[in-house]
Design a protein around this motif. Structure first.
Motif, short mmCIF file in Angstrom:
data_model
loop_
_atom_site.label_atom_id
_atom_site.label_comp_id
_atom_site.label_asym_id
_atom_site.label_seq_id
_atom_site.Cartn_x
_atom_site.Cartn_y
_atom_site.Cartn_z
N ASP A 51 59.54 2.97 -30.86
CA ASP A 51 58.81 1.86 -31.48
C ASP A 51 59.51 0.53 -31.20
OD1 ASP A 51 61.00 2.13 -33.08
OD2 ASP A 51 59.89 2.79 -34.86
N ASP A 52 58.81 -0.55 -31.59
CA ASP A 52 59.29 -1.89 -31.30
C ASP A 52 58.65 -2.84 -32.30
OD1 ASP A 52 59.61 -3.71 -28.10
OD2 ASP A 52 60.40 -4.12 -30.12
N ALA A 53 59.12 -4.08 -32.31
CA ALA A 53 58.62 -5.06 -33.29
C ALA A 53 57.16 -5.42 -32.97
CB ALA A 53 59.48 -6.32 -33.25
N PRO A 54 56.38 -5.71 -34.00
CA PRO A 54 54.96 -6.03 -33.78
C PRO A 54 54.75 -7.42 -33.19
CG PRO A 54 55.49 -6.11 -36.13
CD PRO A 54 56.72 -5.63 -35.43
N TYR A 55 53.90 -7.53 -32.16
CA TYR A 55 53.47 -8.86 -31.71
C TYR A 55 52.82 -9.56 -32.91
CZ TYR A 55 54.16 -8.28 -26.68
OH TYR A 55 54.71 -8.14 -25.42
N GLY A 56 53.07 -10.89 -32.99
CA GLY A 56 52.48 -11.62 -34.12
C GLY A 56 53.34 -11.54 -35.36
N GLY A 57 54.46 -10.82 -35.28
CA GLY A 57 55.38 -10.75 -36.41
C GLY A 57 54.87 -9.83 -37.51
N GLY A 58 55.55 -9.84 -38.64
CA GLY A 58 55.17 -8.97 -39.75
C GLY A 58 56.16 -7.84 -39.92
N PRO A 59 56.03 -7.12 -41.02
CA PRO A 59 57.03 -6.09 -41.36
C PRO A 59 56.86 -4.84 -40.50
CG PRO A 59 55.23 -6.03 -42.92
CD PRO A 59 54.92 -7.16 -41.98
N GLY A 60 57.86 -4.03 -40.46
CA GLY A 60 57.77 -2.71 -39.85
C GLY A 60 57.77 -2.76 -38.33
N MET A 61 57.53 -1.55 -37.78
CA MET A 61 57.57 -1.40 -36.32
C MET A 61 56.28 -0.72 -35.86
SD MET A 61 60.63 -2.40 -35.30
CE MET A 61 61.50 -1.41 -34.07
N VAL A 62 55.96 -0.95 -34.61
CA VAL A 62 54.75 -0.36 -34.00
C VAL A 62 55.19 0.62 -32.91
CG1 VAL A 62 52.66 -0.88 -32.69
CG2 VAL A 62 53.42 -2.43 -34.51
N MET A 63 54.51 1.74 -32.79
CA MET A 63 54.92 2.74 -31.80
C MET A 63 54.46 2.31 -30.41
SD MET A 63 54.54 6.30 -33.88
CE MET A 63 56.08 7.03 -33.34
N LYS A 64 55.33 2.52 -29.44
CA LYS A 64 55.17 1.95 -28.09
C LYS A 64 54.03 2.63 -27.32
CE LYS A 64 59.08 1.57 -25.76
NZ LYS A 64 58.97 0.18 -25.31
N PRO A 65 53.21 1.83 -26.62
CA PRO A 65 52.07 2.42 -25.89
C PRO A 65 52.50 3.28 -24.72
CG PRO A 65 52.23 0.07 -25.43
CD PRO A 65 53.20 0.36 -26.52
N ASP A 66 53.52 2.87 -23.98
CA ASP A 66 53.87 3.64 -22.78
C ASP A 66 54.38 5.03 -23.13
OD1 ASP A 66 55.91 2.28 -24.01
OD2 ASP A 66 57.04 1.86 -22.19
N VAL A 67 55.12 5.16 -24.22
CA VAL A 67 55.62 6.49 -24.62
C VAL A 67 54.45 7.38 -25.04
CG1 VAL A 67 57.10 7.73 -26.25
CG2 VAL A 67 57.83 5.52 -25.30
N TRP A 68 53.59 6.84 -25.91
CA TRP A 68 52.42 7.63 -26.35
C TRP A 68 51.48 7.94 -25.18
CZ3 TRP A 68 51.27 10.72 -30.10
CH2 TRP A 68 51.92 10.59 -31.35
N ARG A 112 53.59 6.51 -37.27
CA ARG A 112 54.21 6.00 -38.50
C ARG A 112 53.21 5.08 -39.21
NH1 ARG A 112 59.36 3.45 -37.18
NH2 ARG A 112 59.13 2.37 -39.16
N TYR A 113 53.56 4.68 -40.45
CA TYR A 113 52.61 3.92 -41.26
C TYR A 113 52.13 2.66 -40.55
CZ TYR A 113 50.43 1.16 -44.80
OH TYR A 113 49.53 0.40 -45.48
N GLU A 114 53.03 1.93 -39.91
CA GLU A 114 52.60 0.65 -39.29
C GLU A 114 51.75 0.92 -38.06
OE1 GLU A 114 56.26 0.14 -41.60
OE2 GLU A 114 55.59 1.48 -40.02
N GLY A 115 51.72 2.16 -37.60
CA GLY A 115 50.73 2.50 -36.59
C GLY A 115 51.25 2.57 -35.17
N ILE A 116 50.32 2.95 -34.34
CA ILE A 116 50.52 3.12 -32.91
C ILE A 116 49.81 1.95 -32.23
CG2 ILE A 116 50.04 4.63 -30.93
CD1 ILE A 116 49.87 6.99 -32.93
N ASP A 117 50.39 1.42 -31.17
CA ASP A 117 49.77 0.32 -30.42
C ASP A 117 48.30 0.66 -30.16
OD1 ASP A 117 50.81 -2.06 -28.16
OD2 ASP A 117 48.85 -1.13 -27.96
N GLN A 118 47.41 -0.24 -30.50
CA GLN A 118 45.96 0.01 -30.44
C GLN A 118 45.50 0.44 -29.04
OE1 GLN A 118 43.76 0.13 -32.95
NE2 GLN A 118 42.23 0.79 -31.44
#
Ligand SMILES: Nc1ccccc1-c1cnco1
Length: 241
Positions: A51-68, A112-118
């Motif tokens: 995972d990595d920090a969300p574009y646009g800021g905000g709490p938590g982390m977003v799961m990386k698209p290339d790994v998924w 995870r709760y903050e989600g997977i890259d759309q």
């Protein structure tokens, strides 16, 4: 042919309960096939970053698209149905379970709760059916527990999984009402007696009493279900009391 459930997760040990007991036996008997994959197998870096920090800021982390993307390329052949548990998903219900029980191959992407890259979902939707699904309005840490709930409710509908103990009308939701109270021996326990109607042997009376109990319980706990239940005049009379 066994129904196949593939699960991709960073907590593979969380899914161990699926190997136990009923579902464990069903998979041992070849009725279902459950395979758990560790998402970190598809990471590219020495730290196995998912995972990595969300574009646009905000709490938590977003799961990386290339790994998924790499994981789903390997795990999802064409024709699979991809299920993404999400608090923002469409509500999961027994109707969903019935529909999915007809599927040969279900893949669950546990994020995870903050989600997977759309874009993971948008890319997957180019070659397979994708459903984002919520099991209820509460916050979980990730999709693993939701996945176990859904796999249990789907697998039990597969022929042979529950043996003949499986009651084919589906429990609480057969007539749209909640199941009423149940009793077994002894007939008196800690000063509490079983309602005598159930010992009467009068099946008409028992059935009527059980219907009344279901109606009263549904009115008390899930009144919204009454609108879609098929109620007769006797039902309305009881509820009007
Ligand atoms: N809260 C969550 C966090 C991560 C993945 C799924 C969920 C979920 C699913 N149904 C309700 O919540």
């Amino acid at each position: 042919p066994p129904a196949r459930f593939d699960i991709v997760t960073i907590f593979p040990e969380y899914l161990e309960p699926l190997r136990a007991s009923l579902l464990g036996k069903a998979s041992a008997r070849g009725l279902v096939e459950i395979r758990v994959h560790n998402l970190r197998e598809w990471t590219h870096d020495v730290h196995r970053t998912v995972d990595d920090a969300p574009y646009g800021g905000g709490p938590g982390m977003v799961m990386k698209p290339d790994v998924w993307g790499a994981a789903l390329d390997d795990v999802c052949p064409g024709g699979a149905l991809l299920v993404v548990p999400s608090p923002a998903g469409r509500p999961f219900s027994q109707a969903t379970a019935q529909r999915w029980a007809k599927e040969r191959h279900l893949v669950f992407a546990c994020g995870r709760y903050e989600g997977i890259d759309q874009r993971v979902i948008d890319d997957a939707a180019r070659r397979m059916r994708v459903e984002e699904v919520s099991i209820g309005d509460y916050v979980l840490i990730g999709g693993e527990v939701a996945t176990m709930v859904m796999i249990e409710s789907v697998a039990r509908l597969r022929p042979g999984v529950l043996g003949n103990a499986h009651s084919h009308q589906d429990d609480s939701f057969s007539d749209g009402l909640l199941e009423g109270p149940s009793y077994t021996r002894p007939h008196s326990w800690r000063g509490l007696d079983v309602p005598e109607v159930l010992l009467s042997g009068d099946h008409m009376r028992v059935d009527r009493w059980r219907r009344e109990q279901s109606l009263l319980r549904t009115a008390a706990r899930r009144p919204e279900l009454l609108e879609s239940a098929e109620l007769g005049p006797a039902d309305h009379a009881l509820l009007a009391e």
